[in-house]
Design an enzyme around this catalytic site. Structure first.
Site, PDB file in Angstrom:
ATOM      1  CB  SER A 136     -11.840  -1.592   1.345  1.00 37.72           C
ATOM      2  OG  SER A 136     -12.381  -1.483   0.043  1.00 37.72           O
ATOM      3  CE1 TYR A 146      -6.833   0.896   0.054  1.00 38.90           C
ATOM      4  CE2 TYR A 146      -8.595  -0.393  -0.944  1.00 38.90           C
ATOM      5  CZ  TYR A 146      -8.182   0.595  -0.077  1.00 38.90           C
ATOM      6  OH  TYR A 146      -9.111   1.284   0.669  1.00 38.90           O
TER       7      TYR A 146
END
Length: 252
Positions: A136, A146
């Site tokens: 990402s 994350y």
């Protein structure tokens, strides 16, 4: 690319990878927790004439990861493309989250991906193959665990792409930004409630096409769309306090 194994294949980018690869006549091994969703997708894809195998597995459970790894190590029926796509998000407030959820998050995003890469390399080295790790743009920005998990995937993919190129294996970290999938809905964040401008949203089909193209070209990092490449370049020079504040607006 006769056989591809895709984790997190029951929905979102995983399902889109499966559909695009089936159109290219690649046989598929689909991995996810949801047996019903996997079988439904597999039945649809078999209509295109490809073989589809289903492995029901929760990649936060070590025994389940080993089940998938064993399939990747099967030299008699080798996998030519591994797509490490399985994952989920958590609220950004690390100290308020259940630590067991955080550990499970780490296992799925980092440990499972590492173990499956290791297994895939046992049969790919010398024969050739491709690995796509779905990371990402959050991996380039400081924001909770994350971001840290995705940063690890990007860094490891960059190294592995160089290290195993001599063995005919490419490793690509695919780094999309905000993408229209069910990822946000599973976190209780319906589209339109992220506070993210419309122009920042990407189409899942485009993300997958770019990822497959860049993997075929042997690129270590794939960032779909010019706007996100600009954002990543800016993130490298802006203060982390500023980028972290901006990143709190949504989930990537």
């Amino acid at each position: 690319m006769p056989t591809a194994l895709i984790t997190g294949a029951s929905a979102g980018l995983g399902a889109e990878f499966a559909r695009q690869l089936a159109r290219r006549q690649a046989d598929l091994v689909l991995v996810a927790r949801s047996a019903d969703a996997l079988e439904e997708l597999a039945n649809d894809l078999r209509q295109t004439g490809v073989a589809v195998e289903v492995i029901v597995a929760d990649l936060s459970v070590e025994a389940h990861v080993e089940r998938v790894a064993a399939r990747l190590r099967d030299a008699a029926d080798p996998v030519d493309l591994l797509v490490n796509n399985a994952g989920f998000g958590l609220p950004l407030q690390f100290a308020d989250n259940d630590v067991d959820d955080e550990v499970r998050h780490l296992r799925v995003h980092v440990e499972a991906s590492m173990r499956l890469m290791h297994a895939a390399l046992q049969t790919m080295r010398g024969r050739g193959g491709r690995i796509i790790n779905v990371a990402s743009v959050a991996g380039f920005i400081s924001r909770s665990t994350y971001s840290a998990c995705k940063s690890w995937l990007i860094g490891f993919s960059r190294w592995a792409n160089v290290e195993y190129a001599r063995d005919g294996v490419s490793v690509t970290a695919l780094c999309p930004g905000f993408t229209h999938t069910s990822f946000h809905e599973r976190m209780g964040l319906p589209p339109g409630q992220e506070g993210v401008p419309r122009f920042l949203w990407l189409d899942a089909a485009r993300v997958v096409r770019d990822g497959l193209r860049d993997a075929a070209r042997g690129r270590a990092v794939s960032i779909p769309s010019l706007r996100y490449r600009v954002i990543v370049a800016l993130a490298a020079v802006l203060p982390s306090a500023l980028t972290s504040a901006v990143a709190r607006r949504g989930r990537v």
